[in-house]
Design a protein around this motif. Structure first.
Motif, PDB file in Angstrom:
ATOM      1  N   LEU A   1       0.838  -1.195   0.000  1.00 44.33           N
ATOM      2  CA  LEU A   1       0.000   0.000   0.000  1.00 44.33           C
ATOM      3  C   LEU A   1       0.877   1.251   0.000  1.00 44.33           C
ATOM      4  CD1 LEU A   1      -2.653  -1.081   2.658  1.00 44.33           C
ATOM      5  CD2 LEU A   1      -3.021  -0.894   0.189  1.00 44.33           C
ATOM      6  N   VAL A   2       0.564   2.186  -0.893  1.00 41.69           N
ATOM      7  CA  VAL A   2       1.304   3.440  -0.936  1.00 41.69           C
ATOM      8  C   VAL A   2       0.300   4.589  -0.996  1.00 41.69           C
ATOM      9  CG1 VAL A   2       3.340   2.507  -2.065  1.00 41.69           C
ATOM     10  CG2 VAL A   2       1.460   3.348  -3.466  1.00 41.69           C
ATOM     11  N   GLY A   3       0.766   5.779  -0.594  1.00 34.56           N
ATOM     12  CA  GLY A   3      -0.105   6.943  -0.609  1.00 34.56           C
ATOM     13  C   GLY A   3      -0.986   6.976   0.606  1.00 34.56           C
ATOM     14  N   MET A   4      -0.478   7.570   1.674  1.00 35.00           N
ATOM     15  CA  MET A   4      -1.245   7.623   2.916  1.00 35.00           C
ATOM     16  C   MET A   4      -2.082   8.901   2.962  1.00 35.00           C
ATOM     17  SD  MET A   4      -0.620   4.854   4.481  1.00 35.00           S
ATOM     18  CE  MET A   4      -0.194   3.819   3.107  1.00 35.00           C
ATOM     19  N   PRO A   5      -3.179   8.886   3.728  1.00 34.62           N
ATOM     20  CA  PRO A   5      -3.698   7.781   4.529  1.00 34.62           C
ATOM     21  C   PRO A   5      -4.501   6.789   3.682  1.00 34.62           C
ATOM     22  CG  PRO A   5      -5.115   9.687   4.769  1.00 34.62           C
ATOM     23  CD  PRO A   5      -3.984  10.126   3.886  1.00 34.62           C
ATOM     24  N   GLN A   6      -4.683   5.611   4.271  1.00 36.63           N
ATOM     25  CA  GLN A   6      -5.516   4.577   3.663  1.00 36.63           C
ATOM     26  C   GLN A   6      -6.562   4.153   4.689  1.00 36.63           C
ATOM     27  OE1 GLN A   6      -5.476   3.069   0.653  1.00 36.63           O
ATOM     28  NE2 GLN A   6      -3.481   3.539  -0.248  1.00 36.63           N
ATOM     29  N   VAL A   7      -7.746   3.830   4.191  1.00 38.51           N
ATOM     30  CA  VAL A   7      -8.799   3.282   5.053  1.00 38.51           C
ATOM     31  C   VAL A   7      -9.322   2.022   4.379  1.00 38.51           C
ATOM     32  CG1 VAL A   7     -11.006   3.677   6.192  1.00 38.51           C
ATOM     33  CG2 VAL A   7      -9.410   5.577   5.899  1.00 38.51           C
ATOM     34  N   LEU A   8      -9.389   0.931   5.140  1.00 35.88           N
ATOM     35  CA  LEU A   8      -9.810  -0.353   4.595  1.00 35.88           C
ATOM     36  C   LEU A   8     -11.080  -0.827   5.289  1.00 35.88           C
ATOM     37  CD1 LEU A   8      -6.308  -2.132   4.855  1.00 35.88           C
ATOM     38  CD2 LEU A   8      -7.103  -0.646   3.014  1.00 35.88           C
ATOM     39  N   VAL A   9     -11.987  -1.410   4.524  1.00 39.31           N
ATOM     40  CA  VAL A   9     -13.163  -2.076   5.083  1.00 39.31           C
ATOM     41  C   VAL A   9     -13.020  -3.551   4.770  1.00 39.31           C
ATOM     42  CG1 VAL A   9     -15.672  -2.303   5.049  1.00 39.31           C
ATOM     43  CG2 VAL A   9     -14.627  -0.046   4.819  1.00 39.31           C
ATOM     44  N   ASN A  10     -12.772  -4.338   5.796  1.00 43.11           N
ATOM     45  CA  ASN A  10     -12.463  -5.764   5.604  1.00 43.11           C
ATOM     46  C   ASN A  10     -11.362  -5.939   4.550  1.00 43.11           C
ATOM     47  OD1 ASN A  10     -14.248  -6.659   7.544  1.00 43.11           O
ATOM     48  ND2 ASN A  10     -15.919  -6.997   6.091  1.00 43.11           N
ATOM     49  N   GLY A  11     -10.402  -5.042   4.585  1.00 44.56           N
ATOM     50  CA  GLY A  11      -9.248  -5.122   3.701  1.00 44.56           C
ATOM     51  C   GLY A  11      -9.402  -4.418   2.369  1.00 44.56           C
ATOM     52  N   VAL A  12     -10.619  -3.974   2.023  1.00 43.95           N
ATOM     53  CA  VAL A  12     -10.851  -3.290   0.743  1.00 43.95           C
ATOM     54  C   VAL A  12     -10.500  -1.814   0.890  1.00 43.95           C
ATOM     55  CG1 VAL A  12     -12.577  -2.614  -0.964  1.00 43.95           C
ATOM     56  CG2 VAL A  12     -12.665  -4.900   0.070  1.00 43.95           C
ATOM     57  N   PRO A  13      -9.545  -1.298   0.117  1.00 43.34           N
ATOM     58  CA  PRO A  13      -9.196   0.127   0.216  1.00 43.34           C
ATOM     59  C   PRO A  13     -10.334   1.008  -0.294  1.00 43.34           C
ATOM     60  CG  PRO A  13      -7.463  -1.131  -0.894  1.00 43.34           C
ATOM     61  CD  PRO A  13      -8.666  -2.007  -0.832  1.00 43.34           C
ATOM     62  N   LEU A  14     -10.618   2.085   0.441  1.00 41.22           N
ATOM     63  CA  LEU A  14     -11.628   3.051   0.020  1.00 41.22           C
ATOM     64  C   LEU A  14     -10.994   4.115  -0.872  1.00 41.22           C
ATOM     65  CD1 LEU A  14     -13.651   3.572   3.331  1.00 41.22           C
ATOM     66  CD2 LEU A  14     -14.087   1.963   1.480  1.00 41.22           C
ATOM     67  N   ASP A  15     -11.834   4.771  -1.622  1.00 41.89           N
ATOM     68  CA  ASP A  15     -11.384   5.826  -2.542  1.00 41.89           C
ATOM     69  C   ASP A  15     -10.860   7.012  -1.736  1.00 41.89           C
ATOM     70  OD1 ASP A  15     -10.974   7.721  -4.472  1.00 41.89           O
ATOM     71  OD2 ASP A  15     -13.008   7.668  -5.290  1.00 41.89           O
ATOM     72  N   GLN A  16      -9.568   7.303  -1.866  1.00 40.01           N
ATOM     73  CA  GLN A  16      -8.955   8.360  -1.076  1.00 40.01           C
ATOM     74  C   GLN A  16      -9.501   9.741  -1.414  1.00 40.01           C
ATOM     75  OE1 GLN A  16      -4.954   6.926  -2.229  1.00 40.01           O
ATOM     76  NE2 GLN A  16      -4.412   7.162  -0.087  1.00 40.01           N
ATOM     77  N   SER A  17      -9.950   9.925  -2.637  1.00 35.76           N
ATOM     78  CA  SER A  17     -10.440  11.253  -3.030  1.00 35.76           C
ATOM     79  C   SER A  17     -11.725  11.628  -2.310  1.00 35.76           C
ATOM     80  CB  SER A  17     -10.675  11.298  -4.541  1.00 35.76           C
ATOM     81  OG  SER A  17     -11.722  10.420  -4.918  1.00 35.76           O
ATOM     82  N   GLN A  18     -12.392  10.641  -1.689  1.00 35.45           N
ATOM     83  CA  GLN A  18     -13.664  10.903  -1.013  1.00 35.45           C
ATOM     84  C   GLN A  18     -13.501  11.104   0.494  1.00 35.45           C
ATOM     85  OE1 GLN A  18     -16.593  11.059  -2.819  1.00 35.45           O
ATOM     86  NE2 GLN A  18     -15.286  10.817  -4.610  1.00 35.45           N
ATOM     87  N   PHE A  19     -12.272  11.038   1.000  1.00 34.87           N
ATOM     88  CA  PHE A  19     -12.078  11.053   2.445  1.00 34.87           C
ATOM     89  C   PHE A  19     -12.572  12.339   3.094  1.00 34.87           C
ATOM     90  CE2 PHE A  19      -8.398   7.746   2.815  1.00 34.87           C
ATOM     91  CZ  PHE A  19      -9.280   6.770   2.355  1.00 34.87           C
ATOM     92  N   GLU A  20     -12.384  13.467   2.448  1.00 39.86           N
ATOM     93  CA  GLU A  20     -12.697  14.726   3.110  1.00 39.86           C
ATOM     94  C   GLU A  20     -14.129  15.176   2.884  1.00 39.86           C
ATOM     95  OE1 GLU A  20      -9.782  17.762   2.424  1.00 39.86           O
ATOM     96  OE2 GLU A  20      -8.142  16.336   2.471  1.00 39.86           O
ATOM     97  N   ASP A  21     -14.705  14.867   1.747  1.00 41.69           N
ATOM     98  CA  ASP A  21     -16.032  15.375   1.429  1.00 41.69           C
ATOM     99  C   ASP A  21     -17.159  14.483   1.931  1.00 41.69           C
ATOM    100  OD1 ASP A  21     -14.819  17.448   0.180  1.00 41.69           O
ATOM    101  OD2 ASP A  21     -14.964  16.600  -1.829  1.00 41.69           O
ATOM    102  N   SER A  22     -17.005  13.204   1.726  1.00 39.18           N
ATOM    103  CA  SER A  22     -18.133  12.312   2.024  1.00 39.18           C
ATOM    104  C   SER A  22     -17.626  10.992   2.595  1.00 39.18           C
ATOM    105  CB  SER A  22     -18.945  12.077   0.747  1.00 39.18           C
ATOM    106  OG  SER A  22     -18.103  11.682  -0.314  1.00 39.18           O
ATOM    107  N   PHE A  23     -16.765  11.088   3.593  1.00 42.00           N
ATOM    108  CA  PHE A  23     -16.145   9.887   4.135  1.00 42.00           C
ATOM    109  C   PHE A  23     -17.187   8.923   4.710  1.00 42.00           C
ATOM    110  CE2 PHE A  23     -14.261   7.583   7.761  1.00 42.00           C
ATOM    111  CZ  PHE A  23     -13.292   6.873   7.081  1.00 42.00           C
ATOM    112  N   GLU A  24     -18.106   9.451   5.509  1.00 42.69           N
ATOM    113  CA  GLU A  24     -19.105   8.569   6.126  1.00 42.69           C
ATOM    114  C   GLU A  24     -19.922   7.835   5.065  1.00 42.69           C
ATOM    115  OE1 GLU A  24     -18.696  11.811   6.734  1.00 42.69           O
ATOM    116  OE2 GLU A  24     -19.193  12.333   8.803  1.00 42.69           O
TER     117      GLU A  24
END
Length: 1542
Positions: A625-648
């Motif tokens: 994995l490169v490019g932090m931060p990363q968020v995984l749901v049961n190991g599936v990486p989430l789209d990093q571009s959505q972290f700030e606008d619509s993370f929930e």
């Protein structure tokens, strides 16, 4: 009928013809045609066709651009400097034809007709105009920021370049593909950047380009070419791709000014040619050919018939019922080749066509088929009367897609269609491949194994007491639940893992979110892993990140609670409150909470609390994995571009998707209450031990593998170097030999090519890993491309591998190549301890192999090196991987792929297209060997599309009687167009015109299903329409470009009142610049010759959305400015709360976006931005306007650390300063001083049409006559006529007032209104918070048709009692109008609950309060909901604020502030402070007549303005008055200039 009349005419002598026509003249006296002509041009001057063509080629590929440029540079400059436009155009076609396919060439011609790339050329011109250039400058050379117009100074500029920073280069720049333009220059000395501003084809360009290209090829410079228009055109750029509507206007209330237009223009259209259209069954085009000597008489006869035929007639309801079906029947009755033209003519001229259509008989077959198809369409959600358009199966919504977007789609689809055709696919096979659904929405995403000690969980849903009251059985997952709700089970079903740097801003926000999830009992198991500096020498005393992780580890271990460890981290965040976190701050907070602990042991060199730091580094290295931060749901990486606008939302959507997977497993019995869920998730097929983020990213390059060049063409390096990338790729692939796991000919869905230097250890290791993976896969075949770092060495390994691949059977080749790339064998060979004979594989003929090796030249190495450089932009010695055409690379030196990485590459290729394509191709029956090649090439082609939109097919019952079917030529590539359209609809008006042009520019197979409506009760279309579009540019008899296409309306009704609307792309702001006519009220019977108008594309919109990164909320009231370095604030705008929306007006150029000086800049910083054009590593926000299409950007801002608690809209500190306006600012006054602002009386009004502009001028004079305050008028510019805008500066000078024109484009996301009057109503209420600058604190809206009798300063100073605005209630004193007072009964009576219903003719707005309570955002939100119902908001500007009276309070103004004779009794008139000329539904009295009757002073004001008008323009409008000469006209003229002294 036409044929029989033609025969009859043939029988007549010319004399008898004349008699017949003469008799027909008795009925009509004036039979002359009065055309309406509308033209639209850009604000900038016309750009050269040659430059525009180069931009089209650049969009196809950078290689095509430079090949085109090379051809121009090698051509005689005389052709491009002194030849005619037509000669230049032919030269352009000649050069382009050598680089483009016939279809692409046709699309280029179409783009030149649209002038689609003129903005790109003009943008370059804007860049060069920012330089300080002498007037005689013919060419500009800029080297690292220093420029010169003297080409002889190039050497000196290069010599001194090291002392200057290189020029910024942008993604739209044309950079020469030399050695200096590679993708990885990080380890090399930075080369000087040379920007050449020159006009293609000029002598200066011909001289400089070859020299710069040579230097770039040698790797001495980075060469960039930008356009420079040495001699500007004298005409503006003509535009097309827009529509013009003439809507039939209601004459219930007369709203037309009777003042005669004095226009000296001649009618250029008196001698218009005959069209092929029948008029009353007579084809005049045919008659004119049969009787050329009677053209004049035939023209008069035609005009006579036309006038009779075009006047509108009233229909009875029973006549209207089948009108839509009758129109469809008329289209289907036409010859097939003319059916599109019939569809266009009927829909665009429907009001006059209707009288003949009502006589059309609808056949039972047509009606029955339509009804059966409509029943089938209903399954797809398509109702009767609906329209849609599919291009190659892609949905084209013409309400959203402008013609420029459609051109882009066609260019993209042309590559697909031509590519598949060149690979041998035609007809149904081609369509079958195109229609494949390659979207991966339903594909399970890849996951990484998260069973690692680096991850510390904050909670355990199965053991902690706070979750005990939740259901504990996994079977509860099958119970019904509300959609979108997470399942609250006391089971660790979903593991949400945050991998963050705790000091990074994004990491901080995510950790706060993790704590919130845990505190609020989200049904997720929350895990944390930290990524900080892993160097052993870095301690908690020197690095804040290490300090936080050490403290977290200590607390987690000592208190057995990771949640408390996270709580400590968020405490540090709170204490530092936005400022930079330091190691000292962490240790200080730790000392406060744990005063007795040994800080040296926790934060020092001791590694007792270093486990998590080490584990985090190990986890990242292991998983790839490169490019932090990363968020995984049961190991599936989430789209990093959505972290700030619509993370929930992103988390919830992924959890819901995985919930379905788990539900299926529970249902099937694969999961029960005893299952360890984390292990179950991690043992699924989509979970991999390693997920290399670089592999998961979309490839930056995909090879075009559709060429037809054979391997013989690439044997000679000299010949190969001359080939294009496409042909070079085809030749390399044709001669490629592949390695496979088994020696069979089965289809391999994935083809992988390893590009490397086999003489280097890294290259051999890469190949070895690929082979190692190959031996585990039956879906893969592997090829090797040798990209040697040096041609001077022996290159024995490369040559040995090449000979093995080309001479040995696949099985033997695999074994030998494996030995050859093993590092230990290579070392032994080079050390002399082994020979090639020692590596012999059982079964091979070693002597033959050795002989072939000795005979093998290095030509193949040189060819493959050329391929790597030219097609892949990979430098000699660098590595890359090509998987089904997708290029991964160049790989950096330390980047080593593992077997797991190759496994991921293969799985991705299979999922994206390989598997589906292989099955499709196998089904066509081609041989297995060829099938593997085709699978590779088709996969590369299909996955090259950036947008993977789903393709559609129209499901229908029959197409024999109700569908237009136009076949394509099956021998050449063809587009397919499927459409459904109601022939009597607004959509048909535009669609038919576009489809007719598409048939002219491309090979298109069309099938258009007619979808008419039944049982109509009113006219379905009440407007005429023209869509301005031509397939190719046209030239005059002198070979010069014509003035461009126009919207031309012929045969319009003479007695109907028409209003003109422009139908332009969403991002265009256009205005009428020349027309003496009232375009809002066109009555042709009062026009002498013709009506013409010139419109101008004033601005192209930049739209955006802005959010505060701290809370993801829009920073309401934030101001941006757009400008250049020399003029930073050319236009500005305010951010809405609705979607954080803002809009800025621009024209072609490169612009810088900044926060406006003042409170916006003092409180906020721009933190990040997307979809902009800023160079890498630049802190400036640059936005390029280089096309006619919409530009939508995203901006994130954050408050400065010391401004966290400060509000942008604070009352006490509201921003002051010059307002450049959200629109163009045209002011009649001077800049205001600070202390004068509140003393200015701001009056806002809107008007459209000459009559209301006449009223508006009178209203203005009435305001000025009754106040001593300084007055500033604000007018909505969108609908003002050219005559008003021209007159207003003179009026301002005469009467001494200030004014400003404001403009706003209705946002695309806000429900659009169709009728002009309702759009104007919307502007009166929906955008008040963003129309005016923040320093305007209050304004009064006064209707144009109002006369003021009191000092409006009294109203301005009135206390609104805390309400944001005040309106006057409707009068209730005129009792005979009680039946029209709709607000006294039904919905309104109930809704108002005793409150008054207010009129929108006069209102005062406290903008400070209005913005502070977000009134504008509330009104827009309510409007968006209510306006979906076409029957709501009948009086939009009044109904909306009255509907919102409970949410946005209205102050009821005293009744005397507005008198309206319609609603107010006569005895209240003497107290009236303003009089409004309301329409009277009883008498329908014309407004002009009412004004003269009700308001005595109105005539005086009107005459006074007429006198001023005549003085300025030298006209005699005062003689056209509708009243006797006022008494005031005989008196001396009053001193109206006295207010200029204020």
């Amino acid at each position: 009928m036409a044929a029989s009349i033609e025969r009859a005419f043939k029988m007549f002598t010319p004399v008898s013809l004349w008699v017949i026509m003469l008799l027909s003249f008795v009925a009509v006296v004036d039979s002359k045609q009065k055309p309406i002509n509308i033209a639209l041009s850009g604000k900038w001057m016309s750009t050269p066709i040659l430059s525009e063509a180069s931009e089209f080629l650049a969009k196809e590929s950078n290689e095509n651009f430079w090949n085109f440029v090379e051809r121009i540079a090698g051509h005689d400059a005389q052709v491009f400097t002194s030849a005619s436009d037509e000669s230049k155009y032919k030269a352009v076609q000649k050069f382009a034809a050598e680089l483009l396919s016939p279809l692409q060439l046709s699309l280029m011609k179409f783009s030149l007709s649209l002038r689609a790339f003129s903005p790109a050329v003009q943008m370059s011109q804007q860049l060069v105009e920012q330089l300080d250039l002498p007037p005689d400058c013919a060419v500009v050379i800029e080297v690292n920021g220093k420029h010169s117009c003297n080409s002889d100074e190039l050497s000196d500029l290069l010599t001194s370049s090291e002392s200057r920073q290189p020029n910024a280069l942008y993604t739209f720049d044309h950079v020469y593909p030399g050695l200096g333009s590679g993708t990885d220059v990080s380890n090399e000395q930075q080369l000087p950047v040379v920007v050449l501003y020159a006009q293609l084809g000029s002598r200066e360009f011909q001289k400089l380009h070859p020299a710069l290209a040579k230097k770039a090829q040698q790797g001495d410079i980075i060469y960039c070419l930008r356009h420079f228009l040495q001699e500007k055109s004298e005409t503006r750029v003509p535009l097309s791709g827009y529509g013009v509507e003439l809507a039939i206007k209601s004459t219930e209330y007369k709203a037309k000014d009777d003042t005669k237009v004095e226009d000296g223009k001649k009618n250029d259209d008196d001698e218009e040619d005959f069209t092929s259209e029948d008029i009353e069954g007579i084809n005049f085009s045919t008659l004119s050919e049969l009787h050329p000597e009677l053209k004049k008489e035939l023209r008069e006869f035609r005009n006579n018939l036309t006038n009779a035929a075009t006047e509108l007639t009233a229909f009875k309801v029973w006549q209207l019922q089948d009108l839509s079906f009758q129109a469809g029947q008329k289209v289907m009755s036409a010859p097939v080749e003319d059916s599109l033209q019939y569809l266009r003519d009927i829909s665009q001229n429907f009001p006059t066509q209707a009288r003949t259509l009502v006589r059309e008989t609808v056949s039972p077959e047509f009606k029955k088929e339509v009804q059966k198809n409509q029943a089938r369409f209903q399954y797809s959600g398509i109702g009767p009367g609906d329209s849609l358009l599919y291009l190659n199966g892609l949905a084209m919504d013409l309400e959203i897609y402008d013609i420029f977007t459609l051109l882009d789609v066609m260019s993209s689809e042309a590559k697909l269609t031509e590519g598949l055709h060149s690979l041998g696919f035609k007809g149904e096979d081609l369509q079958s491949l195109l229609q494949m659904d390659l979207s991966q929405e339903n594909e399970e995403k890849y996951a990484v194994d998260i069973r690692h000690s680096a991850i510390q969980y904050l909670n355990n849903l199965e053991t902690e007491r706070k979750y005990h009251n939740w259901p504990g059985s996994i079977q509860d997952l099958l119970r019904p639940a509300f959609p979108g709700m997470l399942r609250h089970l006391a089971k660790n079903m979903f593991h949400l893992v945050f991998i963050v740097d705790p000091v990074d801003t994004k990491g901080k926000n995510l950790l706060k979110m993790a704590e919130a999830f845990q505190v609020h009992k989200a049904p997720l198991r929350i895990g944390l892993a930290f990524v900080v500096d892993s160097a052993k020498e870095t301690t908690g005393f020197t690095d804040a990140g290490v300090a936080l992780v050490r403290a977290f580890t200590f607390i987690t271990n000592e208190q057995n609670s990771a949640a408390k460890g996270l709580s400590f981290i968020t405490d540090v965040y709170e204490k530092t409150s936005g400022s930079e976190i330091t190691a000292d701050a962490v240790i200080t907070e730790f000392s406060l909470q744990y005063p007795d602990e040994d800080k040296d042991m926790v934060f020092g060199t001791n590694d007792d609390y270093d486990d998590l730091r080490k584990a985090g580094a190990n986890f990242i290295s292991q998983t790839g994995l490169v490019g932090m931060p990363q968020v995984l749901v049961n190991g599936v990486p989430l789209d990093q571009s959505q972290f700030e606008d619509s993370f929930e939302e992103v988390v919830v959507m992924e959890v819901l998707k995985q919930t379905q997977t788990l539900q299926q497993a529970v249902y099937k019995g694969e999961v029960n209450d005893n299952t360890e869920l984390l292990d179950w998730w991690m043992e699924r097929d989509n979970v991999l031990p390693r997920l290399n983020s670089k592999i998961l990213a979309t490839p930056k390059l995909r090879l075009d593998m559709t060429g037809v060049t054979t391997s013989t063409s690439v044997k000679n390096p000299v010949v190969a170097s001359e080939l294009s990338s496409k042909d070079l790729t085809a030749g390399i692939l044709d001669g490629m030999h592949y390695l496979t796991k088994k020696e069979d000919s089965s289809v391999r869905p994935v083809t992988m090519l390893v590009v490397c230097d086999l003489e280097s250890p890294a290259g051999r290791e890469l190949t070895y890993m690929a082979i190692k993976h190959l031996k585990t896969s039956s879906s893969l075949r592997l090829g090797i491309i040798m990209n040697t770092g040096s041609m001077t060495e022996d290159n024995i390994i490369s040559r040995a591998v090449h000979v093995a691949l080309t001479t040995l059977p696949a099985k033997l080749a695999l074994s030998l190549v494996t030995k050859l790339v093993k590092e230990e064998n290579v070392e032994a060979l080079r050390a002399g301890t082994k020979t090639l004979q020692d590596l012999e594989v059982h079964g091979m003929d070693m002597d033959a192999y050795t002989a072939a090796l000795n005979a093998q030249s290095k030509d193949f190495l040189q060819v493959q090196q050329i391929f790597a450089s030219k097609a892949l932009s990979v430098r000699p010695g660098q590595s890359a991987i090509i998987t089904n055409g997708g290029v991964l690379g160049p790989l950096v030196q330390e980047e080593q792929l593992t077997v797991e990485d190759f496994n991921l590459l293969e799985r991705l290729a299979l999922q994206q297209a390989g598997d589906k394509v292989a099955k499709k191709i196998s089904a066509t029956g081609v041989s297995d060997e060829k099938a593997s090649d085709l699978t590779m090439k088709v996969s590369a082609l299909l996955t090259s599309q950036t947008k993977k939109d789903r393709r559609h097919k129209i499901e229908f019952t029959s197409d024999k009687h109700s569908a237009i079917k136009l076949p394509a030529d099956t021998n050449i590539p063809a587009f397919t167009v499927d459409a459904i359209v109601d022939p009597t609809s607004r959509e048909a008006q535009k669609m038919a015109a576009i489809l007719m042009v598409l048939r002219q520019i491309a090979n298109v197979e069309m099938r258009i299903f007619l979808n008419p409506r039944e049982k109509l009760s009113e006219m379905p279309v009440k407007s005429f329409y023209r869509y301005v579009l031509e397939p190719e540019v046209t030239f005059d008899s002198n070979g010069m470009l014509t003035s461009g296409p126009t919207a031309k309306f012929l045969d319009m009704p003479q007695k109907s009142l028409l209003t003109l609307n422009m139908d332009t792309p969403e991002s265009w702001l256009v205005e009428a610049v020349t027309s003496p006519y009232d375009l809002d009220n066109i009555l042709l019977e009062e026009v002498e010759r013709s009506v013409s108008a010139d419109f101008e594309l004033e601005y192209i919109l930049i739209e955006g959305h802005c959010y505060d990164s701290s809370n993801s909320q829009p920073p309401r009231g934030l101001q941006f400015v757009l400008g250049t370095n020399s003029t930073p604030a050319m236009v500005d705008t305010i951010v809405m709360a609705n979607l954080g929306y803002f809009q800025l007006k621009a024209y072609p150029g490169l612009w810088q976006l900044r926060l406006r000086d003042g409170r916006s800049e003092e409180i906020y910083n721009i933190e990040s931005h997307e979809y902009t054009d800023s160079p890498t590593a630049s802190t400036d926000v640059m936005v390029a306007v280089n096309s006619f299409k919409s530009k939508i950007i995203r901006v994130k801002v954050s408050k400065k650390p010391d401004k966290q608690g400060v509000s942008l809209l604070q009352e006490e500190e509201e921003e002051q300063g010059l307002w450049d306006s959200i629109s163009s600012t045209i002011t009649g006054g001077t800049a205001k001083k600070e202390e004068d602002k509140d003393k200015t009386l701001n009056i806002f009004s809107v008007a459209s049409g000459h009559l209301y502009e006449r009223f508006l001028r009178i209203m203005m004079v009435s305001v000025l006559k009754n106040t001593q305050s300084k007055v500033k008028f604000w007018f909505l510019k969108n609908y003002l006529s050219p005559t008003f805008k021209d007159f207003i500066p003179y009026m301002a000078q005469e009467y001494g007032f200030e004014y400003e024109l404001v403009q706003y484009k209705w946002p695309r996301w806000l429900n659009q209104q169709k009728e002009k009057q309702r759009i104007i109503w919307g502007y009166k209420i929906l955008f008040l918070d963003v129309l005016f600058p923040l320093d305007v604190k209050k304004f009064i809206f006064v209707d144009a048709d109002q006369i003021v009798r009191a000092n409006l300063q009294e109203l301005y100073d009135l206390d609104l009692g805390g309400a944001p605005y005040g309106y006057t209630p409707f009068c209730d004193s005129r009792k005979e109008m009680d039946g029209f007072r709709f607000w006294n009964s039904g919905y309104w009576k109930s809704h108002l609950a005793g409150r008054k219903y207010h009129i929108s003719a006069l209102y005062v707005v406290d903008l400070k309060k209005f913005r502070r309570i977000a009134a504008g955002d509330r009104l827009r939100g309510q409007y968006q909901g209510l306006s979906q119902d076409p029957n709501s908001l009948s009086n939009l500007d009044q109904d909306l604020p009255n509907n919102m009276i409970h949410q946005v309070a209205i102050k009821s103004l005293p009744q005397e502030w507005l008198y309206c004779e319609t609603w107010c009794s006569e005895d209240t008139k003497p107290q009236a402070k303003t009089i409004d000329l309301c329409n009277n539904p009883l008498t329908k009295e014309p407004k002009l007549q009412a004004a003269m009757r009700i308001v005595p002073e109105w005539k005086d004001y009107d005459y006074e303005i007429k006198v001023l008008w005549d003085e300025i323009y030298g006209t005699d409008t005062k003689s056209q008055r509708e009243y006797d000469l006022p008494e005031s006209a005989t008196k001396s003229k009053p001193d109206t200039r006295k207010k200029t002294e204020l």
